[in-house]
Design a protein around this motif. Structure first.
Motif, short mmCIF file in Angstrom:
data_model
loop_
_atom_site.label_atom_id
_atom_site.label_comp_id
_atom_site.label_asym_id
_atom_site.label_seq_id
_atom_site.Cartn_x
_atom_site.Cartn_y
_atom_site.Cartn_z
N GLU A 154 5.84 -4.06 -9.84
CA GLU A 154 4.77 -3.18 -10.22
C GLU A 154 3.93 -2.55 -9.07
OE1 GLU A 154 2.78 -3.36 -13.88
OE2 GLU A 154 4.74 -4.19 -15.12
N ALA A 155 3.24 -3.55 -8.56
CA ALA A 155 2.55 -3.32 -7.30
C ALA A 155 3.13 -2.69 -6.41
CB ALA A 155 1.65 -4.78 -7.09
N ARG A 156 4.40 -3.24 -5.83
CA ARG A 156 4.98 -2.49 -4.79
C ARG A 156 5.22 -1.29 -5.02
NH1 ARG A 156 8.31 -2.81 -0.40
NH2 ARG A 156 10.23 -2.05 -0.48
N ALA A 157 5.79 -0.88 -6.17
CA ALA A 157 6.10 0.57 -6.71
C ALA A 157 5.00 1.43 -6.46
CB ALA A 157 6.81 0.50 -8.14
N ALA A 158 3.78 0.71 -7.07
CA ALA A 158 2.67 1.83 -6.98
C ALA A 158 2.27 1.89 -5.48
CB ALA A 158 1.34 1.02 -7.78
N VAL A 159 2.10 1.05 -4.51
CA VAL A 159 1.77 1.39 -3.35
C VAL A 159 2.54 2.09 -2.37
CG1 VAL A 159 1.63 -0.01 -0.92
CG2 VAL A 159 0.50 -1.07 -2.94
N LEU A 160 4.06 2.22 -2.83
CA LEU A 160 5.03 2.88 -2.24
C LEU A 160 4.76 4.13 -2.58
CD1 LEU A 160 8.34 0.75 -2.43
CD2 LEU A 160 6.97 1.43 -0.20
N GLY A 161 4.46 4.46 -3.81
CA GLY A 161 4.12 5.87 -4.47
C GLY A 161 2.80 6.54 -3.63
N LEU A 162 1.85 5.79 -3.61
CA LEU A 162 0.53 6.07 -2.83
C LEU A 162 0.75 6.33 -1.38
CD1 LEU A 162 -1.98 3.76 -4.48
CD2 LEU A 162 -2.03 6.15 -4.75
N ARG A 163 1.62 5.39 -0.61
CA ARG A 163 1.91 5.89 0.48
C ARG A 163 2.82 7.28 0.60
NH1 ARG A 163 0.75 2.06 4.36
NH2 ARG A 163 2.04 2.89 5.70
N ARG A 164 3.46 7.37 -0.05
CA ARG A 164 4.66 8.48 0.07
C ARG A 164 3.59 9.68 -0.04
NH1 ARG A 164 8.30 5.27 -3.07
NH2 ARG A 164 9.96 4.75 -1.77
N GLY A 165 2.76 9.89 -1.00
CA GLY A 165 2.21 10.80 -1.29
C GLY A 165 1.08 11.12 -0.03
N LYS A 166 0.95 10.35 1.10
CA LYS A 166 0.11 10.39 2.25
C LYS A 166 1.15 10.63 3.36
CE LYS A 166 -3.66 7.66 0.09
NZ LYS A 166 -4.31 6.37 0.23
N GLY A 167 2.35 10.84 3.11
CA GLY A 167 3.22 10.91 4.12
C GLY A 167 3.38 9.56 4.98
N MET A 168 3.10 8.37 4.63
CA MET A 168 3.18 6.95 5.25
C MET A 168 4.46 6.06 5.04
SD MET A 168 0.27 6.97 7.17
CE MET A 168 -1.27 7.51 7.56
N VAL A 169 5.35 6.78 4.61
CA VAL A 169 6.60 6.05 4.38
C VAL A 169 7.70 6.72 5.16
CG1 VAL A 169 8.43 5.42 2.72
CG2 VAL A 169 6.13 5.13 2.01
N LEU A 170 8.43 6.11 6.12
CA LEU A 170 9.24 7.10 7.09
C LEU A 170 10.31 7.73 6.18
CD1 LEU A 170 9.89 4.08 9.85
CD2 LEU A 170 8.18 6.12 9.78
N ASP A 171 10.48 8.85 6.53
CA ASP A 171 11.53 9.65 5.98
C ASP A 171 12.05 10.66 7.20
OD1 ASP A 171 13.31 11.78 5.00
OD2 ASP A 171 11.87 11.99 3.02
#
Length: 353
Positions: free
Chosen positions: A212-229
């Protein structure tokens, strides 16, 4: 065998930078040690490259040998309610975090989504959402280039601080592997970061299932453009380009007064253990009049449209343009608030502010 004239832009998350004169891909610890020793014996300039996520390479490249760490793998040794995780330096960091979460190990989940290699994480004491590598690191195995010796060094001897360590900013000591101590009960580290706690709907200090913590962190980072795409130019960056400045209370009070004269929202600030104050670099940038997307939609390099701490390559930028933008942002903040921002990525060679 080394290859020549390899474009380093292909090996960095900014996708910027000229060629390396030669590149050696080292796929295990012995190969890393041998490649570094060979370069040193030949009097070569040396650049050690992991995931390329925290690196700014000049447009004319690197006139020397680049050793790319491609060692992989980790082992887990469980001992009651904790486990030791021993990781090769070239292991992809987020793949490691995902694996520990799958195995029900707690501690690294708040560091999800951070690009780069595991060997780089102790170098700058990577941190996010209330957790730092220093909280979990046991020791690292280092190659000392001065002596040629390989030794295991405890975390306490690394000078770990806010986004820094004794091994940051030079290649005199090279991380070959790292060990972390994690928990085995399937629960996260205590949730300390307010934004993450709100997202999870828990009180600060609560532990939650690691997934749950990992999913939440990934969601927050994606919202800031901080997950590679690959398709999203807002993620073509080196992550946060500036560190949050840590200043004396008098400086923090002066910043607050200057912000108030602008009739702007206060700058987020956190007290530190040594009596100083850590200021939000993103807030300083915004209050200094630098908006997301600055300097405009046609600029080849610009501030992320989702997070003012990220400077992004829109596909056809240059390192020179990136550094010019960084200077512009830095100088605007200093003029407005008297605080000079410091870059977080490693600036290679002539890539200097």
């Amino acid at each position: 065998m080394p290859t020549t004239a390899v474009p380093l832009a292909d090996l960095t998350t900014l996708r910027l930078g000229g060629p390396a004169r030669q590149l050696v891909r080292a796929t295990d610890t012995d190969a890393i040690v041998a490649a570094v020793r060979e370069a040193d014996a030949a009097g070569e300039r040396l650049l050690v490259l992991g995931g390329g996520s925290n690196l700014v390479v000049p447009d004319d490249g690197f006139d020397g040998t680049v050793v790319r760490l491609e060692s992989r793998g980790h082992t887990v040794t469980r001992d009651g309610d904790t486990a030791l995780v021993d990781v090769a330096a070239g292991e992809d960091w987020d793949e490691l975090v995902a694996a520990t979460v799958t195995e029900g190990l707690g501690g690294l989940e708040c560091l999800s989504g951070i690009p780069g290699s595991t060997g780089a994480t102790p170098v700058q004491n990577v941190g996010a959402y209330g957790v730092e590598v220093a909280d979990l690191l046991v020791d690292v195995t280092l190659l000392d280039r001065a002596t040629g010796e390989v030794a295991t060094v405890p975390a306490g001897a690394l000078g770990l601080g806010y986004r820094t360590s004794r091994i940051k900013g030079h290649d005199r000591e090279i991380v070959l592997s790292a060990r972390f101590r994690l928990t085995t009960d399937g629960l996260s580290a205590p949730i300390r970061y307010a934004e993450l706690a709100r997202t999870l709907g828990v009180e600060a200090g609560t532990r939650v299932p690691v997934a749950e913590a990992r999913a939440a962190v990934l969601g927050l980072r994606r919202g800031k453009g901080m997950v590679l795409d690959e398709a999203d130019h807002d993620t073509w960056s080196a992550g946060s380009f500036f560190t949050n400045p840590v200043v004396g209370k008098d400086v923090a009070d002066d910043v607050a007064r200057r912000v108030a004269t602008l009739d702007a929202r206060p700058v987020t600030a956190w007290p530190t253990d040594d009596g100083r104050v850590k200021l939000s670099a993103a807030a300083l940038i915004e209050r200094a009049g630098v908006p997301r997307g600055h300097p405009g939609p046609d600029a080849p390099v610009r501030v992320s449209t989702r997070h003012t701490l990220a400077l992004t390559n829109r596909g056809d930028g240059t390192t020179a343009e990136l550094l010019a933008l960084a200077r512009d942002v830095r100088d605007r903040v200093e003029a407005a608030f008297g605080v000079r921002l410091v870059p977080e990525p490693v600036l290679v060679g002539r890539a200097a502010l």
